[in-house]
Design a protein around this motif. Sequence first.
Motif, PDB file in Angstrom:
ATOM      1  N   ARG A 180     -49.994  -1.727  30.317  1.00 62.01           N
ATOM      2  CA  ARG A 180     -48.992  -1.579  29.269  1.00 62.01           C
ATOM      3  C   ARG A 180     -48.072  -2.791  29.293  1.00 62.01           C
ATOM      4  N   PRO A 181     -47.665  -3.259  28.137  1.00 61.56           N
ATOM      5  CA  PRO A 181     -46.716  -4.368  28.137  1.00 61.56           C
ATOM      6  C   PRO A 181     -45.364  -3.897  28.672  1.00 61.56           C
ATOM      7  N   GLU A 182     -44.698  -4.814  29.320  1.00 65.07           N
ATOM      8  CA  GLU A 182     -43.391  -4.469  29.870  1.00 65.07           C
ATOM      9  C   GLU A 182     -42.405  -4.249  28.725  1.00 65.07           C
ATOM     10  N   PRO A 183     -41.476  -3.329  28.912  1.00 61.30           N
ATOM     11  CA  PRO A 183     -40.504  -3.079  27.843  1.00 61.30           C
ATOM     12  C   PRO A 183     -39.585  -4.285  27.654  1.00 61.30           C
ATOM     13  N   THR A 184     -39.307  -4.584  26.410  1.00 62.67           N
ATOM     14  CA  THR A 184     -38.423  -5.711  26.092  1.00 62.67           C
ATOM     15  C   THR A 184     -37.280  -5.263  25.184  1.00 62.67           C
ATOM     16  N   GLY A 185     -36.839  -4.047  25.364  1.00 60.42           N
ATOM     17  CA  GLY A 185     -35.781  -3.508  24.505  1.00 60.42           C
ATOM     18  C   GLY A 185     -34.465  -4.248  24.644  1.00 60.42           C
ATOM     19  N   LEU A 186     -34.070  -4.573  25.864  1.00 58.24           N
ATOM     20  CA  LEU A 186     -32.816  -5.288  26.060  1.00 58.24           C
ATOM     21  C   LEU A 186     -32.891  -6.700  25.501  1.00 58.24           C
ATOM     22  N   SER A 187     -34.050  -7.330  25.616  1.00 60.87           N
ATOM     23  CA  SER A 187     -34.206  -8.681  25.085  1.00 60.87           C
ATOM     24  C   SER A 187     -34.078  -8.689  23.569  1.00 60.87           C
ATOM     25  N   VAL A 188     -34.714  -7.731  22.929  1.00 58.76           N
ATOM     26  CA  VAL A 188     -34.623  -7.645  21.469  1.00 58.76           C
ATOM     27  C   VAL A 188     -33.194  -7.309  21.054  1.00 58.76           C
ATOM     28  N   THR A 243     -26.106  -7.546  27.194  1.00 62.66           N
ATOM     29  CA  THR A 243     -27.518  -7.168  27.122  1.00 62.66           C
ATOM     30  C   THR A 243     -28.422  -8.362  27.409  1.00 62.66           C
ATOM     31  N   GLY A 244     -27.997  -9.558  27.041  1.00 65.30           N
ATOM     32  CA  GLY A 244     -28.801 -10.748  27.329  1.00 65.30           C
ATOM     33  C   GLY A 244     -28.915 -11.020  28.812  1.00 65.30           C
ATOM     34  N   HIS A 245     -27.808 -10.911  29.526  1.00 65.04           N
ATOM     35  CA  HIS A 245     -27.863 -11.122  30.976  1.00 65.04           C
ATOM     36  C   HIS A 245     -28.664 -10.032  31.672  1.00 65.04           C
ATOM     37  N   LEU A 290     -37.059 -13.976  24.442  1.00 69.31           N
ATOM     38  CA  LEU A 290     -36.161 -13.354  23.467  1.00 69.31           C
ATOM     39  C   LEU A 290     -34.727 -13.281  23.970  1.00 69.31           C
ATOM     40  N   SER A 291     -34.566 -13.091  25.265  1.00 64.56           N
ATOM     41  CA  SER A 291     -33.212 -12.915  25.780  1.00 64.56           C
ATOM     42  C   SER A 291     -32.448 -14.230  25.863  1.00 64.56           C
TER      43      SER A 291
END
Length: 121
Positions: free
Chosen positions: A13-21, A47-49, A61-62
């Motif tokens: 599964r791809p790693e979640p990137t919710g915080l990056s988005v 959220t970026g950090h 993305l972050s």
Amino acid sequence: MSYYPYPMNQPQRPEPTGLSVASLVLGLVSMVGLFIIILVPLAGVITGHLAYRREPAGRSLSLPGLITSWVGVGLALLCYAFFIWMFWAMSTTFFDFIEYYDDYEGYYQYEDYGAEYSFLT
């Protein structure tokens, strides 16, 4: 005999990137003009950090989210400093204006002031 000498790799599964988005979206929103509400770029910075530390797959993305959020924080601070300076300058100019015309208050107390325009009253 097995057709597969090595065990098949299971699809990962791809790693979640919710915080990056979220960081990227908040950074872009802060650049559009909502940097005046300083909470938007600050949330983008936070959220970026967090995304940069927790989600190595989402660093692409972050990082732009972090950059745009920090630019939004800088713009917000510049706007706040400008507004504070503008209100300070207006208040000091206003009081200088009053003091300037208070010095000439006696000028309007002459008896014949406006006598040549007495037909207007």
